[in-house]
Design an enzyme around this catalytic site. Structure first.
Site, PDB file in Angstrom:
ATOM      1  CG  ASP A  65      50.613   7.762 -28.750  1.00 45.71           C
ATOM      2  OD1 ASP A  65      51.247   7.268 -29.397  1.00 45.71           O
ATOM      3  OD2 ASP A  65      49.953   8.037 -27.699  1.00 45.71           O
ATOM      4  NE  ARG A  99      47.089   8.246 -36.300  1.00 44.72           N
ATOM      5  CZ  ARG A  99      46.408   6.905 -36.408  1.00 44.72           C
ATOM      6  NH1 ARG A  99      45.923   6.682 -37.464  1.00 44.72           N
ATOM      7  NH2 ARG A  99      45.948   6.096 -35.614  1.00 44.72           N
ATOM      8  NE  ARG A 122      42.397   8.516 -30.061  1.00 38.27           N
ATOM      9  CZ  ARG A 122      43.252   8.458 -29.977  1.00 38.27           C
ATOM     10  NH1 ARG A 122      44.214   7.787 -30.557  1.00 38.27           N
ATOM     11  NH2 ARG A 122      43.426   9.885 -29.050  1.00 38.27           N
ATOM     12  CG  ASP A 143      54.544   1.515 -27.572  1.00 39.14           C
ATOM     13  OD1 ASP A 143      54.759   1.940 -29.034  1.00 39.14           O
ATOM     14  OD2 ASP A 143      53.575   2.190 -26.576  1.00 39.14           O
ATOM     15  CG  HIS A 144      51.890   2.104 -31.805  1.00 39.11           C
ATOM     16  ND1 HIS A 144      52.127   3.086 -31.378  1.00 39.11           N
ATOM     17  CD2 HIS A 144      51.342   2.518 -32.103  1.00 39.11           C
ATOM     18  CE1 HIS A 144      51.645   3.788 -29.977  1.00 39.11           C
ATOM     19  NE2 HIS A 144      50.265   4.124 -30.471  1.00 39.11           N
ATOM     20  CB  SER A 168      46.057   8.855 -33.523  1.00 37.48           C
ATOM     21  OG  SER A 168      46.862  10.156 -34.538  1.00 37.48           O
TER      22      SER A 168
HETATM   23  C1  MIC Z   1      46.847   6.082 -31.922  1.00 38.82           C
HETATM   24  O1  MIC Z   1      46.304   5.748 -30.802  1.00 38.82           O
HETATM   25  O2  MIC Z   1      45.997   6.512 -32.098  1.00 38.82           O
HETATM   26  C2  MIC Z   1      48.417   6.103 -31.976  1.00 38.82           C
HETATM   27  C3  MIC Z   1      48.439   4.530 -32.361  1.00 38.82           C
HETATM   28  O3  MIC Z   1      48.482   5.799 -30.759  1.00 38.82           O
HETATM   29  C4  MIC Z   1      48.357   7.635 -32.475  1.00 38.82           C
HETATM   30  C5  MIC Z   1      50.097   7.645 -32.783  1.00 38.82           C
HETATM   31  C6  MIC Z   1      50.157   7.705 -33.602  1.00 38.82           C
HETATM   32  O4  MIC Z   1      49.550   7.791 -34.563  1.00 38.82           O
HETATM   33  O5  MIC Z   1      51.402   6.770 -33.790  1.00 38.82           O
HETATM   34  C7  MIC Z   1      48.407   8.489 -30.722  1.00 38.82           C
HETATM   35  O6  MIC Z   1      47.474   8.536 -30.413  1.00 38.82           O
HETATM   36  O7  MIC Z   1      48.988   9.709 -31.114  1.00 38.82           O
HETATM   37 FE1  SF4 Z   2      48.899   2.381 -28.345  1.00 39.44          FE
HETATM   38 FE2  SF4 Z   2      47.838   5.122 -28.923  1.00 39.44          FE
HETATM   39 FE3  SF4 Z   2      45.925   2.067 -28.719  1.00 39.44          FE
HETATM   40 FE4  SF4 Z   2      47.518   3.930 -26.412  1.00 39.44          FE
HETATM   41  S1  SF4 Z   2      45.629   4.074 -27.315  1.00 39.44           S
HETATM   42  S2  SF4 Z   2      47.486   1.560 -26.865  1.00 39.44           S
HETATM   43  S3  SF4 Z   2      49.283   4.199 -27.663  1.00 39.44           S
HETATM   44  S4  SF4 Z   2      47.713   2.455 -30.212  1.00 39.44           S
END
Ligand code: MIC
Ligand code: SF4
Length: 642
Positions: free
Chosen positions: A119, A535, A379, A64-65, A533
């Site tokens: 995630d 990550r 975010r 999905d990313h 996140s």
């Molecule tokens: C995000 O919202 O920052 C992400 C991308 O979903 C991350 C995961 C990632 O960095 O792949 C998260 O929230 O954990």
């Molecule tokens: Fe995707 Fe993270 Fe954004 Fe949710 S917050 S939509 S998991 S990138």
């Protein structure tokens, strides 16, 4: 004495430790989820563990990313993920099937089960009464291998909701209010449990909006009871059997209670650059808007988009605004198409994006220079949108529609008539976008593209650490600062040597060359270091550059765990004011640190440049000390550690 809802689930899954706040515990994990941006690493790690098959009740791999395929990298990763899933007993949710959290809620979530996901927004599952926790990919890999999940038992905070939301005031405003009260570090070391008479007025997707953004509080997770609304949601998903009632005991004890009268809330928004920078929408005057984005795992459910469509009906997007809609799942997209709502959205001039994270993670739709973007997302950290100087506001989908229609931030009540949206009698439930694991796993060939680099393996910890402070940063540093995402950098998630070139890219573009020239070193930070996140690249890539220790005033939970998992020593100042006695470029020494950690004795860092001693503390369990000394969890697990 009675138990809280979270305590009941933890108790039923406890494999180690005592369930008292601050104690180290381990819990059994029923389900795992990964997404593609963290998943490739998680599965490389799972492969390195040498297991035959996942041992969980259910594991799902979502894509999905990394959906923009502007080169071979992302498509190659998708293929790798699909083959690994087929081989090891994992369900694979194809690109286009939707955002992991939304799809998991719809198709797999079960009240009372434990879920960890690579995630940070995994707590979305709390909307259905799951104990759902975000973690680093390696923790998820270990859980897939049947290992327990280790955490410090959080305190439980009760948020008591009473009353009923007024028209144009939404679930998003509830969580923005909680963020206003608790701030982005207010949830650290806590589980947020929602209760009270106001709960019954909230549907599962609304509850999920609230638990999703518990991640922004830094909370371990957030959870709602499982009641008749949960049963109705599951029935619509043709999963009525998955339901069971769940609630806290009457006499359960909480460390703190926050009361919110839903009827008294106003439409709120979070101003740039932090989700806790919350004010009333009507307090924001004359801010012209360039972009509006509706979607993300927070606010892209069927009811969200039906309401958006109803509000757009007979209206058009302002000529100065670009408005995007990304439905949370294929089910949502199909359902709004069937009802005709999609046509209303298209007719209003919105740009439809496929079901996925999209603009939320800077995968396309970066705003113009200095642009103002209003988003229904979770975010608004600097640079996350893909445009360094863009200003991102977070608000409900309703407030987003008002901004799109009027071209400026406007109280959604100006839209006048609030549409009443209910769930339909039937939803298009179709799991053809989810591929079951292979029945002949032995025959599955794992396909690795050239972008997938081998996992870097850390060395064991030296007995004495010595080096330079490579960087000193302030409070609330996010993992988006440490390891940025976006369309350019995300495709490198499977290639640590390449992605390491972007560590702290937007904060200090010389960081990487400095780290390389010095052969590694240390970082100094303020409060809540590493929020945001999950990550693990924010630990793994710095590890690759030779980072050995991070010294802060405090850490965010997931990043702290990730640092330990990759053998980087997390320390905190014993006296917070000592933060001012270390500067970038200072030479530090930690004599005999490895042995001292094992004894649990006090630790002092010698600031050789300034000729002073700095007392530091660490709250590592004996197991974590062993993990760090081994150079990380992978080394530790492979050597037989549990
Ligand atoms: C995000 O919202 O920052 C992400 C991308 O979903 C991350 C995961 C990632 O960095 O792949 C998260 O929230 O954990
Ligand atoms: Fe995707 Fe993270 Fe954004 Fe949710 S917050 S939509 S998991 S990138």
């Amino acid at each position: 004495m009675g138990m809280t809802l979270a305590e009941k689930i933890i108790f039923a899954h406890l494999v180690e430790g005592e369930m008292a706040p601050g104690e180290d515990i381990a819990i059994r994990i029923d389900q795992t989820l990964t997404q593609d941006a963290t998943g490739t690493m998680a599965y490389l790690q799972f492969e390195a563990l040498g297991m035959k098959k996942v041992k969980t009740e259910l594991s799902v791999s979502y894509v999905d990313h990394n959906m923009l395929q502007s080169g071979f990298e992302n498509a190659d990763d998708h293929r790798y993920l699909q083959s690994v899933a087929a081989r090891y007993g994992i369900y694979f949710s194809r690109p286009g099937n939707g955002i992991c959290h939304q799809v998991h809620l719809e198709r797999f979530g079960i009240p009372g089960k434990t879920l960890i996901g690579s995630d940070s927004h995994t707590p979305t599952g709390g909307g259905i009464g799951m104990l759902a926790i975000g973690a680093g990919g390696l923790d998820v890999a270990v859980a897939m291998g049947g290992g327990a999940f280790y955490l410090r038992m959080p305190e439980i905070v009760r948020v008591e909701l009473t009353g009923k939301l007024r028209p144009f005031v939404t679930a998003k405003d509830v969580i923005l209010e909680v963020l206003r009260v608790l701030t982005v570090k207010g949830g650290v070391g806590r589980i947020i449990e929602y209760a009270g008479s106001g709960v019954k007025g909230l549907s599962v997707p609304e509850r999920a909006t609230i638990t999703n953004m518990g991640a922004e509080l830094g909370a371990t997770t957030s959870i709602f009871p499982s009641d008749e609304n949960t049963a109705a949601f599951l029935k619509l998903q043709k999963r009525a059997n998955a339901w069971g009632p769940l609630a806290a005991d009457e006499d359960a004890r909480y460390s703190k209670t926050i009361k919110i009268d839903l009827a008294k809330l106003d439409p709120l928004l979070a101003k740039p650059q932090s989700p806790d920078n919350v004010v009333k929408v009507k307090a924001v005057k004359r801010v012209n808007v360039d972009q509006v984005c509706i979607g993300s795992c927070t606010n892209s459910s069927y009811t969200d988009l039906m309401r958006v469509a109803a509000l757009f009906k007979g209206r058009t997007v302002h000529p100065d605004v670009s408005c995007t809609i990304s439905p949370g799942s294929r089910q949502v997209l199909e359902a709004i198409a069937e009802t005709g709502a999609l046509a209303a959205i298209i007719g209003a001039g919105c740009r439809i994006i496929e079901s996925g994270c999209g603009p939320c993670i800077g995968m396309g739709q970066a705003p113009p220079s200095g642009g103002i973007s209003v988003r229904s997302f979770n975010r608004n950290f600097p640079g996350r949108s893909g445009t360094k100087d863009a200003q991102v506001y977070l608000a409900s989908p309703e407030t987003c529609v008002a901004a799109a229609v009027f071209g400026m931030i406007t109280d959604p009540q100006e839209l006048k008539k609030y549409p009443q949206v209910k769930f339909p009698a039937k939803l298009p439930v179709d799991d053809s976008g989810i591929i079951s694991p292979s029945k002949t796993p032995g025959k599955v060939k794992i396909i690795r593209g050239p972008n997938i680099a081998p996992l870097p393996i850390n060395e064991t910890m030296a007995s004495t650490l010595e080096g330079e402070v490579l960087l000193k940063v302030g409070d609330n540093i996010t993992t988006d600062h440490i390891m940025p995402a976006g369309a350019k950098i995300l495709p490198l998630r499977s290639n640590i040597p390449k992605i390491a070139e972007y560590v702290y890219h937007y904060v200090d573009s010389d960081f990487v060359s400095r780290a390389k020239a010095k052969g590694g070193g240390f970082i100094v930070g303020g409060e809540n270091y590493g929020q945001g996140s999950s990550r693990e690249h924010a630990a793994l890539a710095p590890m690759y550059l030779g980072l050995k220790m991070v010294l802060t005033r405090s850490f965010a939970r997931i990043h702290l765990a990730n640092l330990i998992n990759f053998g980087i020593l997390p320390l905190t100042f014993a006296h917070p004011e000592d933060y001012d006695r270390v500067e970038q470029g200072d030479k530090l020494m930690l004599p005999m640190v490895a042995d001292i950690l094992s004894t649990g004795a006090d630790l002092t860092i010698k600031n050789l440049t300034k000729g002073i001693d700095i007392q530091v503390t660490y709250t590592l369990t004996p197991r974590q000390v062993q993990i760090i000394r081994a150079g990380g969890l992978l080394n530790y697990t492979r050597a037989g550690g549990k």
